[in-house]
Design an enzyme around this catalytic site. Sequence first.
Site, PDB file in Angstrom:
ATOM      1  N   SER A  93       5.985  -1.805  -2.285  1.00 43.17           N
ATOM      2  CA  SER A  93       5.985  -2.730  -3.438  1.00 43.17           C
ATOM      3  C   SER A  93       4.982  -2.273  -4.499  1.00 43.17           C
ATOM      4  O   SER A  93       3.949  -2.910  -4.690  1.00 43.17           O
ATOM      5  CB  SER A  93       5.725  -4.171  -2.997  1.00 43.17           C
ATOM      6  OG  SER A  93       4.620  -4.295  -2.131  1.00 43.17           O
ATOM      7  N   GLY A 109       0.836  -1.195   0.000  1.00 45.78           N
ATOM      8  CA  GLY A 109       0.000   0.000   0.000  1.00 45.78           C
ATOM      9  C   GLY A 109       0.873   1.248   0.000  1.00 45.78           C
ATOM     10  O   GLY A 109       2.104   1.159   0.086  1.00 45.78           O
ATOM     11  N   LEU A 110       0.246   2.385  -0.102  1.00 45.56           N
ATOM     12  CA  LEU A 110       0.965   3.649  -0.135  1.00 45.56           C
ATOM     13  C   LEU A 110       1.704   3.926   1.171  1.00 45.56           C
ATOM     14  O   LEU A 110       1.357   3.372   2.222  1.00 45.56           O
ATOM     15  CB  LEU A 110      -0.013   4.796  -0.400  1.00 45.56           C
ATOM     16  CG  LEU A 110      -0.689   4.846  -1.765  1.00 45.56           C
ATOM     17  CD1 LEU A 110      -1.776   5.914  -1.775  1.00 45.56           C
ATOM     18  CD2 LEU A 110       0.329   5.099  -2.876  1.00 45.56           C
ATOM     19  N   SER A 111       2.686   4.787   1.107  1.00 42.89           N
ATOM     20  CA  SER A 111       3.353   5.258   2.313  1.00 42.89           C
ATOM     21  C   SER A 111       2.316   5.935   3.199  1.00 42.89           C
ATOM     22  O   SER A 111       1.505   6.727   2.725  1.00 42.89           O
ATOM     23  CB  SER A 111       4.449   6.265   1.935  1.00 42.89           C
ATOM     24  OG  SER A 111       5.077   6.773   3.086  1.00 42.89           O
ATOM     25  N   GLY A 112       2.317   5.576   4.480  1.00 45.80           N
ATOM     26  CA  GLY A 112       1.358   6.169   5.401  1.00 45.80           C
ATOM     27  C   GLY A 112       0.031   5.441   5.466  1.00 45.80           C
ATOM     28  O   GLY A 112      -0.858   5.837   6.221  1.00 45.80           O
ATOM     29  N   SER A 113      -0.116   4.359   4.708  1.00 49.82           N
ATOM     30  CA  SER A 113      -1.389   3.615   4.712  1.00 49.82           C
ATOM     31  C   SER A 113      -1.554   2.778   5.979  1.00 49.82           C
ATOM     32  O   SER A 113      -2.662   2.390   6.338  1.00 49.82           O
ATOM     33  CB  SER A 113      -1.501   2.721   3.471  1.00 49.82           C
ATOM     34  OG  SER A 113      -0.455   1.757   3.446  1.00 49.82           O
ATOM     35  N   GLY A 114      -0.445   2.482   6.634  1.00 48.61           N
ATOM     36  CA  GLY A 114      -0.510   1.708   7.872  1.00 48.61           C
ATOM     37  C   GLY A 114       0.044   0.297   7.759  1.00 48.61           C
ATOM     38  O   GLY A 114      -0.247  -0.558   8.594  1.00 48.61           O
ATOM     39  N   LYS A 115       0.860   0.036   6.745  1.00 47.55           N
ATOM     40  CA  LYS A 115       1.411  -1.307   6.539  1.00 47.55           C
ATOM     41  C   LYS A 115       2.222  -1.798   7.737  1.00 47.55           C
ATOM     42  O   LYS A 115       1.982  -2.875   8.260  1.00 47.55           O
ATOM     43  CB  LYS A 115       2.303  -1.329   5.280  1.00 47.55           C
ATOM     44  CG  LYS A 115       1.602  -0.996   3.994  1.00 47.55           C
ATOM     45  CD  LYS A 115       2.560  -0.997   2.822  1.00 47.55           C
ATOM     46  CE  LYS A 115       3.693  -0.009   2.950  1.00 47.55           C
ATOM     47  NZ  LYS A 115       3.252   1.400   3.053  1.00 47.55           N
ATOM     48  N   SER A 116       3.188  -0.998   8.148  1.00 49.67           N
ATOM     49  CA  SER A 116       4.059  -1.402   9.264  1.00 49.67           C
ATOM     50  C   SER A 116       3.271  -1.518  10.563  1.00 49.67           C
ATOM     51  O   SER A 116       3.465  -2.464  11.331  1.00 49.67           O
ATOM     52  CB  SER A 116       5.203  -0.395   9.446  1.00 49.67           C
ATOM     53  OG  SER A 116       6.050  -0.414   8.324  1.00 49.67           O
TER      54      SER A 116
END
Length: 197
Positions: free
Chosen positions: A106, A32-39
Amino acid sequence: MSNNIVWHQATINKEKRQGKNQHKSVILWFTGLSGSGKSTLANAVDHLLFERHLNSYVLDGDNIRHGLNKGLGFSDEDRKENIRRIGEVAKLFVDAGVITSTAFISPFREDRENVRKMVETGEFVEIYVKCSLEKCEERDPKGLYKKARAGEIPEFTGISSPYEEPVSPELTIETDSISVEEAANHVVKYLEEKGII
């Protein structure tokens, strides 16, 4: 590859490790986009798995770029190589019997599909961490969108470089409409339903 390199079959195989662990091993590929909450989501899922005494680990995009991939930039070719290397590492973790979460933007579908092909059917779970660009920019936890908008960061995904949304991910988690706890429980429920844990 040299003709002198031969794969050495391990004495203890993946199935034996999974049997010892009493759960299957998979790649949970958070994209997902940066800031989407992946980590954030990957670590929340990891916490729930750890509480159950399951073997899990998180491979995080920024952390990997501090070591294994520190020599790579953000050109399309470097992004592809970044994901290829992560795929190979994640594959080793799966072979070790570990539920492996990867938190990487990615951006390219082809790269994600290439990682899927590295492992057996059912061992790659694509999780689209969906969040509007507007919300990601509003969050901007690292101040990257602000820099990208100011032209300080070239080739920034979502601004000056494309992000190719997953076509048919195993899971889509809309992080701008549910809590982290709800999202993490949704992922764990999927693992239960598929008999992975």
